[in-house]
Scaffold this active site. Structure first.
Site, short mmCIF file in Angstrom:
data_model
loop_
_atom_site.label_atom_id
_atom_site.label_comp_id
_atom_site.label_asym_id
_atom_site.label_seq_id
_atom_site.Cartn_x
_atom_site.Cartn_y
_atom_site.Cartn_z
N CYS A 186 3.47 4.62 11.49
CA CYS A 186 2.85 3.31 11.29
C CYS A 186 2.97 2.94 9.82
O CYS A 186 2.82 3.79 8.94
CB CYS A 186 1.38 3.33 11.69
N CYS A 233 -6.37 7.64 8.60
CA CYS A 233 -5.60 7.79 9.85
C CYS A 233 -4.40 8.72 9.64
O CYS A 233 -3.59 8.50 8.73
CB CYS A 233 -5.13 6.41 10.30
N GLU A 291 2.90 10.58 20.53
CA GLU A 291 1.77 11.21 21.21
C GLU A 291 1.11 10.24 22.15
O GLU A 291 1.09 9.04 21.90
CB GLU A 291 0.70 11.59 20.18
N CYS A 350 -3.52 3.06 6.71
CA CYS A 350 -4.98 3.23 6.64
C CYS A 350 -5.27 4.67 6.17
O CYS A 350 -4.65 5.62 6.65
CB CYS A 350 -5.62 2.98 8.00
N CYS A 397 -4.95 10.28 17.31
CA CYS A 397 -3.49 10.36 17.41
C CYS A 397 -2.83 10.57 16.04
O CYS A 397 -3.37 10.21 15.03
CB CYS A 397 -2.94 9.09 18.04
N CYS A 400 -4.15 6.65 26.45
CA CYS A 400 -4.03 6.04 25.13
C CYS A 400 -2.58 6.21 24.69
O CYS A 400 -2.11 7.33 24.55
CB CYS A 400 -5.00 6.77 24.19
N1 SAH Z 1 -2.92 0.42 14.83
C1 SAH Z 1 -3.91 -0.01 15.74
C2 SAH Z 1 -4.00 0.84 16.98
C3 SAH Z 1 -3.84 2.32 16.82
S1 SAH Z 1 -5.10 3.15 15.96
C4 SAH Z 1 -5.25 -0.11 15.05
O1 SAH Z 1 -5.37 0.33 13.93
O2 SAH Z 1 -6.16 -0.69 15.64
C5 SAH Z 1 -6.40 3.22 17.18
C6 SAH Z 1 -7.79 3.28 16.60
O3 SAH Z 1 -8.05 4.57 16.03
C7 SAH Z 1 -8.04 2.28 15.50
O4 SAH Z 1 -9.28 1.65 15.67
C8 SAH Z 1 -8.02 3.15 14.28
O5 SAH Z 1 -8.62 2.54 13.20
C9 SAH Z 1 -8.71 4.39 14.81
N2 SAH Z 1 -8.59 5.58 13.97
C10 SAH Z 1 -7.53 6.01 13.26
N3 SAH Z 1 -7.83 7.16 12.61
C11 SAH Z 1 -9.10 7.46 12.93
C12 SAH Z 1 -9.98 8.53 12.57
N4 SAH Z 1 -9.60 9.50 11.76
N5 SAH Z 1 -11.23 8.49 13.09
C13 SAH Z 1 -11.63 7.51 13.93
N6 SAH Z 1 -10.84 6.49 14.30
C14 SAH Z 1 -9.59 6.45 13.80
FE1 SF4 Z 2 -1.67 2.24 11.67
FE2 SF4 Z 2 -3.49 4.14 11.85
FE3 SF4 Z 2 -4.04 1.92 10.51
FE4 SF4 Z 2 -3.82 1.83 13.21
S1 SF4 Z 2 -5.35 2.95 12.02
S2 SF4 Z 2 -2.93 0.41 11.70
S3 SF4 Z 2 -2.22 3.39 13.50
S4 SF4 Z 2 -2.48 3.41 9.97
#
Ligand code: SAH
Ligand code: SF4
Length: 357
Positions: free
Chosen positions: A117, A124, A92, A121, A343, A110
């Site tokens: 991944c 996410c 995406e 997290c 995403c 973006c």
């Molecule tokens: N993996 C990298 C970059 C991709 S995620 C990282 O974690 O930084 C991009 C951003 O979106 C990160 O700051 C991540 O923590 C945030 N993110 C992921 N899921 C989210 C959610 N449900 N609400 C708000 N931010 C989110």
């Molecule tokens: Fe991976 Fe999502 Fe954590 Fe970024 S926020 S490191 S994309 S699991």
């Protein structure tokens, strides 16, 4: 024989290829222009290379093809693109249109660095789906090329800013990410300003040191999301391996090496990390670092009901408290919430519909 992927190749590699094909070096420059400036979709388009060379290139090379599978438009002009890769995987990217003053108008894309991944997290959507594979440099920059192609056809602004905040952890695909950044920035290519490229990481400490050595003028964003180890480890497994003390040490070193301000992303989750005590902990944690906190009301993700966003007033009060504590902080403008702005969600939906999830 595996074909060379032209979009993953820089000028040095193209020069080497032309050497192998017994062609003069200027052909490499022409090829580079077709691939990275004109964004040719097919080798056959590269008319001035001559018939014989085109036939050789057709036989030995390919161009990364991303197939647009879905396009969703939000009321605020934000659009989400789901691309299908040559091997059937999906990625995406999200286009954010910033309007207002003419001088401030810009289109930001973006983009994703991996399929899925591995970092897991808990808030996410991408993290919940697991890791599939790294993207090639060509697949990474093709997201920009494909969307630029669509924007040009619609006489819209081309992409001016790129953020690695789509699917995946960019520092775990660092070589391809760095290569794509250099190619996107190349004066003979898309010429995207290096300061307009942001790499976001969950904090893979050894890779942060490696990135610091590149001394790139990009923006580094670190996903913090919690101000202490217990809470951060509970939502970000990476924190168990690289706890906050190590992460902060790496940030200080990064800043010393690059001289750049660091952005911290902080997804505000109601009743979890939005209290007064968290403001004080953040103040302690970020002491002595030139940084900016981006406060993002958490994006609710289907199946993960425990993460709710605080209401507007609470978000504003939290930001104000941070500012009063002497921190630079602002609320990240929300984009595309009606199309699952975060995403990983669209891919999840499509895989589910196709019975693949
Ligand atoms: N993996 C990298 C970059 C991709 S995620 C990282 O974690 O930084 C991009 C951003 O979106 C990160 O700051 C991540 O923590 C945030 N993110 C992921 N899921 C989210 C959610 N449900 N609400 C708000 N931010 C989110
Ligand atoms: Fe991976 Fe999502 Fe954590 Fe970024 S926020 S490191 S994309 S699991």
């Amino acid at each position: 024989m595996e074909k060379y992927d032209l979009r993953s190749m820089d000028l040095a590699e193209m020069t080497e290829l032309m050497g192998q094909l017994r062609q003069p070096a200027f052909r490499a420059k022409q090829l580079f222009g077709w691939v990275h400036e004109k964004q040719a979709a097919q080798i056959g388009q590269m008319r001035n290379l001559g018939k014989a060379l085109l036939a050789q290139l057709e036989a030995q090379c390919q161009l990364t093809a991303l197939q647009l599978e879905r396009r969703q438009c939000a009321q605020d002009g934000t659009e989400k693109f789901l691309f299908r890769l040559a091997d059937g995987n999906y990625i995406e990217c999200v286009l954010m249109r910033y309007r207002g003053d003419l001088s401030k108008q810009r289109n930001t894309l973006c983009i994703s660095s991996q399929v899925g991944c591995a970092m897991g997290c808990t808030f996410c959507a991408t993290g919940q789906s697991g890791f599939v594979r790294n993207l090639t440099a060509g697949e990474i920059l093709s997201q920009v090329y494909e969307v630029n192609g669509l924007l040009a056809a619609e006489q819209d602004l081309s992409i001016g800013n790129v953020v690695f905040m789509g699917m995946g952890e960019p520092l775990l695909n660092l070589d391809n990410v760095l290569k794509s950044i250099r190619l996107l920035n190349d004066p003979q290519g898309q010429q995207i300003g290096i300061r307009r490229i942001t790499v976001s990481t969950c904090g893979v400490v050894p890779r942060l040191y490696q990135l610091a050595e590149e001394k790139l003028d990009i923006v580094l964003a670190v996903s913090l999301h919690a101000p202490n180890d217990a809470q951060r480890s509970s939502v970000m497994p990476v924190n168990r391996q690289y706890p906050l003390a190590q992460l902060m040490e790496a940030c200080h070193v990064y800043q010393k090496r690059t001289g750049k301000r660091i952005s911290f992303e902080y997804a505000l989750i109601a009743g979890f990390n939005d209290q007064r005590e968290h403001v004080q902990q953040l103040k302690q944690l970020l002491k002595g670092l030139d940084c900016h906190l981006n406060i993002i009301p958490v994006n609710p993700v289907a199946n993960i009901a425990q993460f709710q966003r605080p209401d507007r007033k609470q978000v504003a009060a939290f930001v104000k408290a941070l500012q009063q504590a002497g921190l630079k902080a602002s609320v990240r403008e929300e984009k595309g919430t009606d199309i699952d702005g975060a995403c990983g969600q669209l891919r999840g939906k499509v895989l589910k519909q196709n019975g693949e999830l």
